[in-house]
Design an enzyme around this catalytic site. Structure first.
Site, PDB file in Angstrom:
ATOM      1  N   GLY A   1      26.276  77.229 -66.562  1.00 23.19           N
ATOM      2  CA  GLY A   1      26.208  78.341 -67.495  1.00 23.19           C
ATOM      3  C   GLY A   1      24.780  78.580 -67.957  1.00 23.19           C
ATOM      4  O   GLY A   1      23.901  77.738 -67.757  1.00 23.19           O
ATOM      5  N   TYR A   2      24.581  79.720 -68.591  1.00 24.49           N
ATOM      6  CA  TYR A   2      23.237  80.120 -69.021  1.00 24.49           C
ATOM      7  C   TYR A   2      23.188  80.320 -70.523  1.00 24.49           C
ATOM      8  O   TYR A   2      23.928  81.137 -71.071  1.00 24.49           O
ATOM      9  CB  TYR A   2      22.810  81.388 -68.276  1.00 24.49           C
ATOM     10  CG  TYR A   2      22.540  81.085 -66.835  1.00 24.49           C
ATOM     11  CD1 TYR A   2      21.273  80.729 -66.411  1.00 24.49           C
ATOM     12  CD2 TYR A   2      23.567  81.065 -65.908  1.00 24.49           C
ATOM     13  CE1 TYR A   2      21.031  80.380 -65.096  1.00 24.49           C
ATOM     14  CE2 TYR A   2      23.346  80.718 -64.592  1.00 24.49           C
ATOM     15  CZ  TYR A   2      22.067  80.378 -64.192  1.00 24.49           C
ATOM     16  OH  TYR A   2      21.833  80.020 -62.889  1.00 24.49           O
ATOM     17  N   LEU A   3      22.303  79.556 -71.171  1.00 29.81           N
ATOM     18  CA  LEU A   3      22.043  79.736 -72.599  1.00 29.81           C
ATOM     19  C   LEU A   3      21.112  80.922 -72.801  1.00 29.81           C
ATOM     20  O   LEU A   3      21.126  81.557 -73.843  1.00 29.81           O
ATOM     21  CB  LEU A   3      21.436  78.465 -73.193  1.00 29.81           C
ATOM     22  CG  LEU A   3      22.349  77.247 -73.158  1.00 29.81           C
ATOM     23  CD1 LEU A   3      21.559  75.992 -73.488  1.00 29.81           C
ATOM     24  CD2 LEU A   3      23.514  77.432 -74.112  1.00 29.81           C
TER      25      LEU A   3
END
Length: 153
Positions: A29-31
């Site tokens: 996932g991408y913050l």
């Protein structure tokens, strides 16, 4: 400073499957997924990682990756709006490693091969299963696939 030099390809056929040395399931996932910088969280097998990447300059960009406790990575994934699910298959040819990502979920049906190189003009094997290069096509960036999945194209 670490520099990642990577080419990305679609695949022509399934012949690569006969050459897989190892496969690992990945949740990613991408913050932050800004084009100028991405902050990625990944659980790969039993390990956790956080990775910061800079803006692409051709096929190169700065990259910093650190192992973190898997429990922390799982908690950080909960902060990510869309988590990618994929299986990474490793194929070794003539001293080079192709990382072949087979996506699941909303990106099901997409399979891409990546190879990291020592320089932008370095030579690399070109097996018959290696298809068109998509290195510069932002649709195939994992950060883009988390926002606009393959199934919505």
């Amino acid at each position: 400073m670490a520099i990642e030099i990577e080419r990305k390809f679609l695949l022509n056929n399934q012949h690569w499957r006969e050459q897989v040395s190892r496969s690992t399931r990945i949740a990613q996932g991408y913050l932050n997924a800004e084009p100028s910088r991405t902050v990625r969280v990944r659980v790969k097998g039993d390990s956790g990682f956080i990775t910061i990447k800079g803006k692409n300059e051709g096929i190169s960009r700065v990259e910093f990756e650190y192992e973190i406790p898997a429990a922390d990575a799982l908690e950080l994934l909960k902060l990510c709006p869309n988590v990618l699910d994929k299986t990474r298959h490793l194929v070794n040819i003539d001293g080079h490693t192709f990382e072949i990502d087979e996506f699941h979920g909303l990106n099901n049906g997409l399979i891409v091969a990546e190879i990291e190189l020592a320089s932008e003009n370095a030579s690399y094997p070109q097996p018959d299963w290696l298809g068109p290069e998509v290195s510069g096509d932002v649709r195939y960036y994992n950060s883009a696939l988390s926002e606009k999945p393959f199934s919505s194209w």
